[in-house]
Scaffold this active site. Structure first.
Site, PDB file in Angstrom:
ATOM      1  N   GLY A  92       7.311   4.527   8.298  1.00  0.00           N
ATOM      2  CA  GLY A  92       6.436   5.663   8.570  1.00  0.00           C
ATOM      3  C   GLY A  92       6.683   6.199   9.964  1.00  0.00           C
ATOM      4  O   GLY A  92       7.785   6.080  10.498  1.00  0.00           O
ATOM      5  N   SER A  93       5.630   6.749  10.548  1.00  0.00           N
ATOM      6  CA  SER A  93       5.815   7.415  11.836  1.00  0.00           C
ATOM      7  C   SER A  93       5.945   6.406  12.977  1.00  0.00           C
ATOM      8  O   SER A  93       5.424   5.287  12.899  1.00  0.00           O
ATOM      9  CB  SER A  93       4.638   8.344  12.104  1.00  0.00           C
ATOM     10  OG  SER A  93       3.442   7.601  12.143  1.00  0.00           O
ATOM     11  N   THR A  94       6.608   6.833  14.031  1.00  0.00           N
ATOM     12  CA  THR A  94       6.786   5.957  15.199  1.00  0.00           C
ATOM     13  C   THR A  94       5.434   5.641  15.839  1.00  0.00           C
ATOM     14  O   THR A  94       5.210   4.521  16.295  1.00  0.00           O
ATOM     15  CB  THR A  94       7.766   6.610  16.187  1.00  0.00           C
ATOM     16  OG1 THR A  94       9.038   6.708  15.530  1.00  0.00           O
ATOM     17  CG2 THR A  94       7.944   5.789  17.442  1.00  0.00           C
ATOM     18  N   CYS A 131      13.535  10.443   6.834  1.00  0.00           N
ATOM     19  CA  CYS A 131      13.536   9.877   8.188  1.00  0.00           C
ATOM     20  C   CYS A 131      14.905  10.043   8.843  1.00  0.00           C
ATOM     21  O   CYS A 131      14.990  10.224  10.051  1.00  0.00           O
ATOM     22  CB  CYS A 131      13.107   8.425   8.161  1.00  0.00           C
ATOM     23  SG  CYS A 131      13.939   7.455   6.926  1.00  0.00           S
ATOM     24  N   GLY A 178       3.906   2.942  13.840  1.00  0.00           N
ATOM     25  CA  GLY A 178       4.737   1.755  14.049  1.00  0.00           C
ATOM     26  C   GLY A 178       4.376   1.067  15.360  1.00  0.00           C
ATOM     27  O   GLY A 178       4.262  -0.161  15.433  1.00  0.00           O
ATOM     28  N   LYS A 197       0.845  -1.197   0.000  1.00  0.00           N
ATOM     29  CA  LYS A 197       0.000   0.000   0.000  1.00  0.00           C
ATOM     30  C   LYS A 197       0.881   1.247   0.000  1.00  0.00           C
ATOM     31  O   LYS A 197       1.620   1.495   0.942  1.00  0.00           O
ATOM     32  CB  LYS A 197      -0.893   0.045   1.237  1.00  0.00           C
ATOM     33  CG  LYS A 197      -1.915   1.176   1.135  1.00  0.00           C
ATOM     34  CD  LYS A 197      -2.613   1.481   2.443  1.00  0.00           C
ATOM     35  CE  LYS A 197      -1.836   2.435   3.302  1.00  0.00           C
ATOM     36  NZ  LYS A 197      -1.638   3.764   2.728  1.00  0.00           N
ATOM     37  N   GLU A 242      10.304  15.070  15.876  1.00  0.00           N
ATOM     38  CA  GLU A 242      10.658  14.995  14.451  1.00  0.00           C
ATOM     39  C   GLU A 242       9.768  16.000  13.699  1.00  0.00           C
ATOM     40  O   GLU A 242       8.544  15.868  13.680  1.00  0.00           O
ATOM     41  CB  GLU A 242      10.400  13.579  13.940  1.00  0.00           C
ATOM     42  CG  GLU A 242      10.776  13.391  12.491  1.00  0.00           C
ATOM     43  CD  GLU A 242      10.561  11.967  11.988  1.00  0.00           C
ATOM     44  OE1 GLU A 242       9.527  11.368  12.329  1.00  0.00           O
ATOM     45  OE2 GLU A 242      11.431  11.475  11.260  1.00  0.00           O
ATOM     46  N   GLU A 264      10.605   0.623  10.114  1.00  0.00           N
ATOM     47  CA  GLU A 264      11.559   1.705   9.862  1.00  0.00           C
ATOM     48  C   GLU A 264      10.826   2.978  10.236  1.00  0.00           C
ATOM     49  O   GLU A 264       9.919   3.408   9.515  1.00  0.00           O
ATOM     50  CB  GLU A 264      11.922   1.769   8.367  1.00  0.00           C
ATOM     51  CG  GLU A 264      12.564   0.534   7.816  1.00  0.00           C
ATOM     52  CD  GLU A 264      14.031   0.437   8.162  1.00  0.00           C
ATOM     53  OE1 GLU A 264      14.578   1.399   8.749  1.00  0.00           O
ATOM     54  OE2 GLU A 264      14.624  -0.596   7.842  1.00  0.00           O
TER      55      GLU A 264
HETATM   56  P1  NAI Z   1       2.058   7.689   8.809  1.00  0.00           P
HETATM   57  O1  NAI Z   1       2.946   6.865   9.642  1.00  0.00           O
HETATM   58  O2  NAI Z   1       0.681   7.952   9.286  1.00  0.00           O
HETATM   59  O3  NAI Z   1       1.903   7.033   7.352  1.00  0.00           O
HETATM   60  C1  NAI Z   1       2.768   6.103   6.784  1.00  0.00           C
HETATM   61  C2  NAI Z   1       1.968   5.008   6.096  1.00  0.00           C
HETATM   62  O4  NAI Z   1       1.224   4.274   7.052  1.00  0.00           O
HETATM   63  C3  NAI Z   1       0.937   5.503   5.090  1.00  0.00           C
HETATM   64  O5  NAI Z   1       0.903   4.618   4.008  1.00  0.00           O
HETATM   65  C4  NAI Z   1      -0.354   5.440   5.873  1.00  0.00           C
HETATM   66  O6  NAI Z   1      -1.492   5.315   5.059  1.00  0.00           O
HETATM   67  C5  NAI Z   1      -0.152   4.209   6.695  1.00  0.00           C
HETATM   68  N1  NAI Z   1      -0.917   4.136   7.937  1.00  0.00           N
HETATM   69  C6  NAI Z   1      -1.406   5.142   8.700  1.00  0.00           C
HETATM   70  N2  NAI Z   1      -2.022   4.652   9.778  1.00  0.00           N
HETATM   71  C7  NAI Z   1      -1.932   3.307   9.712  1.00  0.00           C
HETATM   72  C8  NAI Z   1      -2.375   2.247  10.562  1.00  0.00           C
HETATM   73  N3  NAI Z   1      -3.009   2.462  11.700  1.00  0.00           N
HETATM   74  N4  NAI Z   1      -2.089   0.979  10.193  1.00  0.00           N
HETATM   75  C9  NAI Z   1      -1.411   0.730   9.048  1.00  0.00           C
HETATM   76  N5  NAI Z   1      -1.008   1.703   8.213  1.00  0.00           N
HETATM   77  C10 NAI Z   1      -1.234   2.968   8.541  1.00  0.00           C
HETATM   78  O7  NAI Z   1       2.789   9.040   8.522  1.00  0.00           O
HETATM   79  P2  NAI Z   1       2.101  10.447   8.119  1.00  0.00           P
HETATM   80  O8  NAI Z   1       0.871  10.695   8.908  1.00  0.00           O
HETATM   81  O9  NAI Z   1       1.959  10.451   6.668  1.00  0.00           O
HETATM   82  O10 NAI Z   1       3.205  11.476   8.603  1.00  0.00           O
HETATM   83  C11 NAI Z   1       3.216  11.927   9.946  1.00  0.00           C
HETATM   84  C12 NAI Z   1       4.610  12.006  10.495  1.00  0.00           C
HETATM   85  O11 NAI Z   1       5.208  10.718  10.433  1.00  0.00           O
HETATM   86  C13 NAI Z   1       5.562  12.871   9.704  1.00  0.00           C
HETATM   87  O12 NAI Z   1       5.472  14.202  10.077  1.00  0.00           O
HETATM   88  C14 NAI Z   1       6.882  12.290  10.083  1.00  0.00           C
HETATM   89  O13 NAI Z   1       7.294  12.798  11.322  1.00  0.00           O
HETATM   90  C15 NAI Z   1       6.591  10.825  10.221  1.00  0.00           C
HETATM   91  N6  NAI Z   1       6.944  10.078   9.007  1.00  0.00           N
HETATM   92  C16 NAI Z   1       8.102   9.383   9.007  1.00  0.00           C
HETATM   93  C17 NAI Z   1       8.495   8.719   7.886  1.00  0.00           C
HETATM   94  C18 NAI Z   1       9.746   7.945   7.839  1.00  0.00           C
HETATM   95  O14 NAI Z   1      10.242   7.639   6.763  1.00  0.00           O
HETATM   96  N7  NAI Z   1      10.311   7.554   8.944  1.00  0.00           N
HETATM   97  C19 NAI Z   1       7.723   8.772   6.656  1.00  0.00           C
HETATM   98  C20 NAI Z   1       6.481   9.487   6.771  1.00  0.00           C
HETATM   99  C21 NAI Z   1       6.142  10.125   7.908  1.00  0.00           C
END
Ligand code: NAI
Length: 791
Positions: free
Chosen positions: A244-246, A300, A249, A192, A397, A266
């Site tokens: 994605g976000s902690t 990240c 995670g 996804k 972050e 990650e």
């Molecule tokens: P997010 O962690 O919500 O999204 C990442 C992915 O997870 C997306 O595909 C999203 O649809 C999916 N997702 C969201 N909630 C989920 C759940 N409960 N179960 C399974 N999948 C889920 O990140 P978001 O809201 O886009 O960004 C928020 C903050 O997260 C950013 O400001 C940043 O601090 C951090 N982030 C860190 C990343 C990294 O590479 N470490 C990448 C993106 C965001």
């Protein structure tokens, strides 16, 4: 006017990249995207969709299908159907598909690069020169692993269907990091993309069709977090890989607890960028540009905390602010642009809010004079100085082009500040004194260290975090482990809890003095805090001895003792090996007593228990042998430099040993852990606890430093749960029932410690199953240190 002045004042004309092809591709989608399931394009059964816009202009590009439960189910089923056939292909046959994908990506690289810039807002210069070439490299590299799998990964096999959830900051690159290793090893995937950036994943699906990839090997379902949750919760999934976000995670850790699904995470970071006073300051300034303004800081591992040695702070900041004036922010499709658009208005609002909070907390704001484009989601390169290490902007972050600066005086202080975060993804160290930089690198608690460089990545070099930045590695040989498992597991029987024997009132006397064995904490025998003891009975119910009933306070004391023994991590491998051999020798000297005790606890014949003692001695020798041989690797990425992949200990490792065999299970788990430099808190078998308590005397006579091995006897599940919850414990191993494994996994979400729960029976006596690099790999985490090397 001098030439230097002309160069300084020279205007850059626009150098627009045509988006004609990308727009034609979008137009062909017909207004709403479909899902790629089982090799076919299908309309979402949910009937729902949402808009995706170009962040640079706000223009809606197309509607994205929102996959619902029925769609996710169809995708998982298609992947499950395809998996056995895909895994049954030879490595060479799979390699050819990955190779074809790499070639197709290269052949369509410009379309990918433009589409990514349009959808995500990142500059075309980056998608063209960094993202897409790295994507192709990832498929080439993993085509190679597919080719070599039969020899290099003999004894391992695919996990099954992998659910992969990726973020929006490197949409296609993260896809390649997930898909390439998974399918190379014979897994099939349901991926996804992030809701803001789905388009290049759909273009990639077209490449899968063009490559003739068997139907169902790659399935792409679009949607938001709800779709992500459906993937995470689907019972047909064997593994979840998430970036994605902690926060998310942590939720996924909790949601997958007890399901038997493998998991790699990650997550976020707040990575330090450390500049010493002897650094090449101009190079370091360019380093900062790459560290925090690359991809608008939405990285990240962005070097978002600038730590500058006090004596050069003002000079460095004035160089940096001058450089900031020259950075061009604007249309991502302009080839002369350095900084593009922020991915989404939501993200922009978050950045603004955090910077405002920083200013309120007393930070000084530096931004270039030039304004931003009149419309679109833009934020200027930003530096906050005079920032306290405990302030919000130093801890949280920001995920935007915002750098926060603090000073330090000594290298020790730099390390302390650098590690003062719950994250541990990356760090960048700048000094012309290599001995200083390489002295600092091992002290930084993170998965990647760049020396005089930053944000370098390669498919052959593992990437991933320490602490709350997640666990597991992507890329390199270590990344393969996350997508495979030992073959013997498929045939193994589950571990079930056996009923405890009922006390008969008889007493069995053995060679060891019969008194209540205490706990072993910090190199000393300690009375259990609660003052209770528990009997150890023979199968017939006769009393063999008594051990302490450990509780939460004992666990706390044991962890505290382990913390104090931190010096063990830096003991030489040779030294650790010697101690292991010494333990083996002292165990052998008491072999008869141990065998007798084991016989009393298990009812097994002496010849049989003597064999267990001998196997334990041999196992200690094996790990003594491994001490200086599980050394890591030197990678040679296609850049000017090498990456030293160092196997570092996790730190404090909690081990709940298998219930049986009592002695061999204890030795086979604590030995690999300590030989790699971990300090351990061990909860031994409850029914054969005396095998571990008798072992104190062996440890005491073998020069094991106090606090390296701590032993707490009692209720294994209850004590393991305390360890799973403990914030200072870095890893936990559980060998036991699946029911307890689930509780432990859930409890571990607090500090996202690395948990290894094995709920099937292993043949501890067989060297193939009972010892070896699988254990050593679980006892370590790889840190990749990138150093300049060669011309
Ligand atoms: P997010 O962690 O919500 O999204 C990442 C992915 O997870 C997306 O595909 C999203 O649809 C999916 N997702 C969201 N909630 C989920 C759940 N409960 N179960 C399974 N999948 C889920 O990140 P978001 O809201 O886009 O960004 C928020 C903050 O997260 C950013 O400001 C940043 O601090 C951090 N982030 C860190 C990343 C990294 O590479 N470490 C990448 C993106 C965001």
């Amino acid at each position: 006017m001098s030439i230097a002045e002309i160069l300084d004042t020279m205007e850059y004309g626009p150098a627009p990249e045509s988006d004609k092809e990308a727009r034609a591709w979008i137009a062909a989608l017909g207004g709403e995207t479909k899902l790629f399931i089982g090799g076919q394009w299908r309309k979402a059964k949910s009937g729902e969709s949402f808009e995706t816009a170009s962040p640079a202009t706000g223009e809606v590009l197309v509607k994205i299908a929102q996959a619902g439960p029925a769609d996710v189910d169809a995708a998982v089923k298609a992947a499950a159907k395809a998996q056995p056939g895909w895994a049954a292909l030879s490595g060479h046959q799979r390699a050819r598909y990955l190779y074809a994908l790499a070639r197709l990506i290269q052949r369509h690289s410009r379309l990918f690069a433009v589409l990514e810039a349009l959808d995500n807002g990142k500059p075309i210069r980056e998608t063209r020169d960094i993202d897409i070439p790295l994507v192709a490299r990832h498929f080439y590299h993993h085509a190679g692993w597919a080719q070599l799998i039969d020899t290099e990964l003999a004894g391992r096999e695919a996990l099954g269907v992998c659910g992969q959830i990726i973020p929006w900051n490197f949409p296609l690159l993260m896809l390649s990091w997930k898909i390439a290793p998974a399918i190379a090893l014979g897994n099939t995937v349901v991926l996804k993309p992030a809701e803001y950036t789905s388009l290049t994943a759909l273009l990639f699906a077209e490449m899968c069709q063009k490559a003739g990839l068997p139907e169902g090997v790659v399935n792409i379902v679009t949607g938001d977090g709800a779709t992500g949750e459906q993937i995470v919760n689907h019972p047909g999934i064997a593994k979840i890989a998430f970036t994605g976000s902690t926060d998310v995670g942590r939720k996924i850790r909790e949601a997958t607890a007890g399901t038997g699904k493998s998991l790699t995470l990650e997550l976020g970071g707040k990575s330090p960028f450390i500049v010493f006073d002897d650094a090449d300051l101009d190079a370091a300034v360019e380093g900062v540009v790459d560290a925090i303004w690359f991809n608008q800081g939405q990285v990240c591992c962005a070097g978002s905390r600038l730590l500058v040695q006090e004596s050069i702070h003002n000079r460095f900041v004035s160089k940096l602010t001058a450089r900031m004036e020259t950075l061009r922010v604007g249309d991502p499709l302009d080839k002369a642009i350095d900084i593009g658009a922020i991915v989404h208005p939501v993200q922009l609002a978050r950045i603004r809010e955090l910077v405002d909070a920083g200013v309120k907390e007393g930070a000084e704001l530096h931004q270039p004079k030039a304004g931003l484009p009149a419309k679109g989601c833009f934020y200027p390169p930003t530096l906050l100085t005079n920032v306290h290490p405990a302030s919000t902007v130093s801890r949280v972050e920001i995920f935007g082009p915002v750098l926060v600066a603090t000073t330090f005086r000594t290298p020790a202080e730099a390390v302390e500040l650098a590690n003062n975060t719950e994250y541990g993804l990356a760090a960048s160290v700048w000094s012309e004194t290599l001995s200083l930089a390489l002295d600092i690198a091992p002290k930084l608690k993170c998965g990647v260290v760049w020396v005089n460089g930053t944000n370098m990545f390669d498919a052959g070099v593992g990437f991933g975090g320490y602490k709350e930045s997640g666990f597991g590695r992507e890329g390199g040989r270590e990344g393969l482990a996350a997508y495979s498992k030992p073959k013997w597991i498929a045939k193994a029987k589950p571990i079930t809890d056996k009923p405890a024997p009922q006390a008969s009132g008889d007493v069995v006397s053995t060679g060891f003095i019969d008194r209540t064995a205490k706990l072993y904490i910090g190199g000393k025998q300690a009375r259990p805090d609660g003052g209770y003891s528990r009997p150890v009975l023979s199968p017939a119910g006769a009393l063999v001895g008594e051990v302490g009933e450990g509780n939460r306070k004992d666990i706390r004391n044991a962890v505290e003792a382990a913390r104090k023994a931190a010096g063990w991590a830096t003991a030489s491998e040779h030294n650790r090996a010697q101690i292991l051999y010494y333990i083996a020798e002292n165990l052998e000297a008491r072999a008869a007593e141990f065998a007798e005790r084991l016989s009393a606890m298990t009812g097994r014949r002496k010849a049989d228990t003597a064999r267990e003692v001998a196997a334990s001695v041999s196992r200690l020798f094996s790990y003594g042998a491994w001490a200086d041989k599980f050394e890591g690797a030197v990678h040679k990425p296609p850049l000017r430099g090498v990456a030293l992949a160092m196997n570092e200990p996790l730190g404090i490792l909690a081990i709940a040993c298998p219930e049986e065999p009592g002695l061999l299970g204890f030795v086979s788990t604590f030995a690999p852990a300590i030989v790699m430099g971990n300090r351990v808190v061990v909860v031994p078998s409850a029914s054969q606890a005396l095998a571990a308590t008798d072992f104190y005397q062996v440890l005491e006579t073998s020069d094991v430093p106090a606090g390296v091995v701590n032993i707490v006897t009692g209720d294994r599940a209850a004590l393991a749960l305390e360890l799973a919850k403990h914030e200072e414990v870095d890893g936990l191993w559980w060998f036991g029932s699946a029911a307890t494994a689930g509780n432990l996994e859930k409890a571990s979400a607090g500090n996202l410690k690395q948990v290894w729960t094995e709920t099937v029976q292993r043949d501890w006596f067989s060297p193939a199953q009972g010892e070896g690099t699988d254990f050593l790999a679980k006892a370590t985490q790889v840190k990749n240190i990138w150093v300049p090397y060669g011309e």
